[in-house]
Design an enzyme around this catalytic site. Structure first.
Site, PDB file in Angstrom:
ATOM      1  N   MET A  48      -9.678   5.156  -2.496  1.00  0.00           N
ATOM      2  CA  MET A  48     -10.676   4.784  -3.511  1.00  0.00           C
ATOM      3  C   MET A  48     -11.625   5.946  -3.766  1.00  0.00           C
ATOM      4  SD  MET A  48     -11.671   1.055  -2.027  1.00  0.00           S
ATOM      5  CE  MET A  48     -10.422  -0.187  -1.715  1.00  0.00           C
ATOM      6  N   SER A  64      -2.935  -3.303   5.318  1.00  0.00           N
ATOM      7  CA  SER A  64      -3.891  -2.345   4.753  1.00  0.00           C
ATOM      8  C   SER A  64      -4.929  -2.055   5.821  1.00  0.00           C
ATOM      9  CB  SER A  64      -4.576  -2.938   3.519  1.00  0.00           C
ATOM     10  OG  SER A  64      -5.802  -2.264   3.300  1.00  0.00           O
ATOM     11  N   HIS A  99       0.046   0.285   4.370  1.00  0.00           N
ATOM     12  CA  HIS A  99      -0.556   0.418   3.043  1.00  0.00           C
ATOM     13  C   HIS A  99      -1.896   1.154   3.157  1.00  0.00           C
ATOM     14  CE1 HIS A  99      -1.181  -1.020  -1.116  1.00  0.00           C
ATOM     15  NE2 HIS A  99      -2.441  -1.249  -0.773  1.00  0.00           N
ATOM     16  N   HIS A 105      -1.903   3.542  -2.128  1.00  0.00           N
ATOM     17  CA  HIS A 105      -2.335   2.817  -3.320  1.00  0.00           C
ATOM     18  C   HIS A 105      -3.540   3.581  -3.856  1.00  0.00           C
ATOM     19  CE1 HIS A 105      -4.338  -1.170  -4.893  1.00  0.00           C
ATOM     20  NE2 HIS A 105      -4.002  -0.339  -5.871  1.00  0.00           N
ATOM     21  N   MET A 155      -2.196  -6.898  -8.479  1.00  0.00           N
ATOM     22  CA  MET A 155      -3.424  -7.105  -7.693  1.00  0.00           C
ATOM     23  C   MET A 155      -3.816  -8.579  -7.752  1.00  0.00           C
ATOM     24  SD  MET A 155      -4.213  -4.255  -6.322  1.00  0.00           S
ATOM     25  CE  MET A 155      -5.692  -4.918  -5.539  1.00  0.00           C
TER      26      MET A 155
HETATM   27  C1  DX5 Z   1      -8.240  -3.949  -2.516  1.00  0.00           C
HETATM   28  C2  DX5 Z   1      -7.179  -3.214  -1.716  1.00  0.00           C
HETATM   29  C3  DX5 Z   1      -6.430  -4.102  -0.805  1.00  0.00           C
HETATM   30  C4  DX5 Z   1      -7.283  -4.886   0.125  1.00  0.00           C
HETATM   31  C5  DX5 Z   1      -6.499  -5.800   0.997  1.00  0.00           C
HETATM   32  O1  DX5 Z   1      -8.998  -3.051  -3.191  1.00  0.00           O
HETATM   33  O2  DX5 Z   1      -6.257  -2.613  -2.591  1.00  0.00           O
HETATM   34  O3  DX5 Z   1      -5.345  -3.445  -0.165  1.00  0.00           O
HETATM   35  O4  DX5 Z   1      -8.141  -4.089   0.854  1.00  0.00           O
HETATM   36  O5  DX5 Z   1      -7.385  -6.429   1.843  1.00  0.00           O
HETATM   37  P1  DX5 Z   1      -7.467  -8.025   2.001  1.00  0.00           P
HETATM   38  O6  DX5 Z   1      -6.112  -8.454   2.472  1.00  0.00           O
HETATM   39  O7  DX5 Z   1      -8.529  -8.209   3.012  1.00  0.00           O
HETATM   40  O8  DX5 Z   1      -7.809  -8.589   0.656  1.00  0.00           O
HETATM   41 ZN    ZN Z   2      -4.170  -1.847  -1.851  1.00  0.00          ZN
END
Ligand code: DX5
Ligand code: ZN
Length: 231
Positions: A35, A6, A31, A67, A138
């Protein structure tokens, strides 16, 4: 197990180089955390960034996996596919007409996924499973990178693995997202996940991307036991 970085905690002033470093390390699944400041308390980026990354992904034959942590995702699915997403995952909590939205994604030629937050039971996925290409569990509350892994969510991964196997739906990917690192990735794999989203354990200022990917792969080596605290 597929490792899907990500980019949320990547250095955005040099995003192309950050992503290319992951592709050079053999990564083929990226990924993209979208948001909207409404479904989650943070705002990230939209289709423009997907579009900018598409040629680079093409050069490496990589997948762009969006996502969508946004309300009314059906309003934006077309724009994200047009921008170059291969896969789109929406949240069940944000999609009252989930079945319709999943069909919409597939009709546009992309793979469709549905995500559940830590507080959402697997029952929310049960009816839609046969329509999905991917189920996302999640393992943090979405909105921010670098949060602590919630081990209680692994029970949901185990349920999904059992349910998909029992129904003969083995082609549906199980993705985990949030707090996945070299300590927690083994337990995710053991629970039945086959795609691990990894943000801050790959992209942290001062850390080399290739070494981070190598550490994750080493943690997945056969014979490398999952750390029991996470099992
Ligand atoms: C959370 C996101 C994730 C997240 C992953 O809102 O969907 O993809 O940023 O980051 P880490 O691995 O740092 O938790
Ligand atoms: Zn994510």
């Amino acid at each position: 197990m597929e490792i899907a970085p990500s980019i949320l905690t990547a250095d955005f002033t040099r995003l192309g180089a950050e992503v290319e470093a992951a592709f050079e390390a053999g990564i083929r699944w990226l990924h993209l955390d979208v948001m909207d400041g409404r479904f989650v308390p943070n705002i990230s980026f939209g289709p423009l960034v997907v579009q900018a990354l598409r040629p680079l992904a093409d050069r490496y034959g990589a997948i762009l996996d969006a996502h969508l942590m946004i309300v009314e995702p059906e309003r934006y699915v077309e724009a994200f596919v047009a921008a170059g997403c291969d896969r789109i995952t929406v949240h069940v909590e944000a999609s009252p007409h989930l079945h319709r939205t999943i069909q919409q994604i597939k009709a546009l030629g992309a793979h469709a996924g549905a995500a559940i937050n830590p507080g959402t039971p697997t029952a929310a996925l049960e009816a839609i499973l046969p329509e999905l290409d991917l189920a996302l569990v999640m393992t943090v509350n979405p909105g921010f990178g670098a949060q602590a892994f919630l081990p209680g969510c692994l029970a949901k991964v185990r349920w999904l693995r059992r349910e998909l196997d029992a129904r003969g739906l083995r082609e549906v990917a199980i993705q985990v997202d949030g707090g996945v690192n070299a300590t927690t990735i083994g337990a995710c794999r053991d629970a039945g996940a086959n795609v691990a989203v990894v943000g801050s354990a790959i992209y942290t200022r001062g850390q080399d991307v290739a070494s981070a990917v190598a550490r994750l792969r080493a943690a997945l080596e056969p014979g490398e036991p999952a750390v029991s605290a996470w099992s």
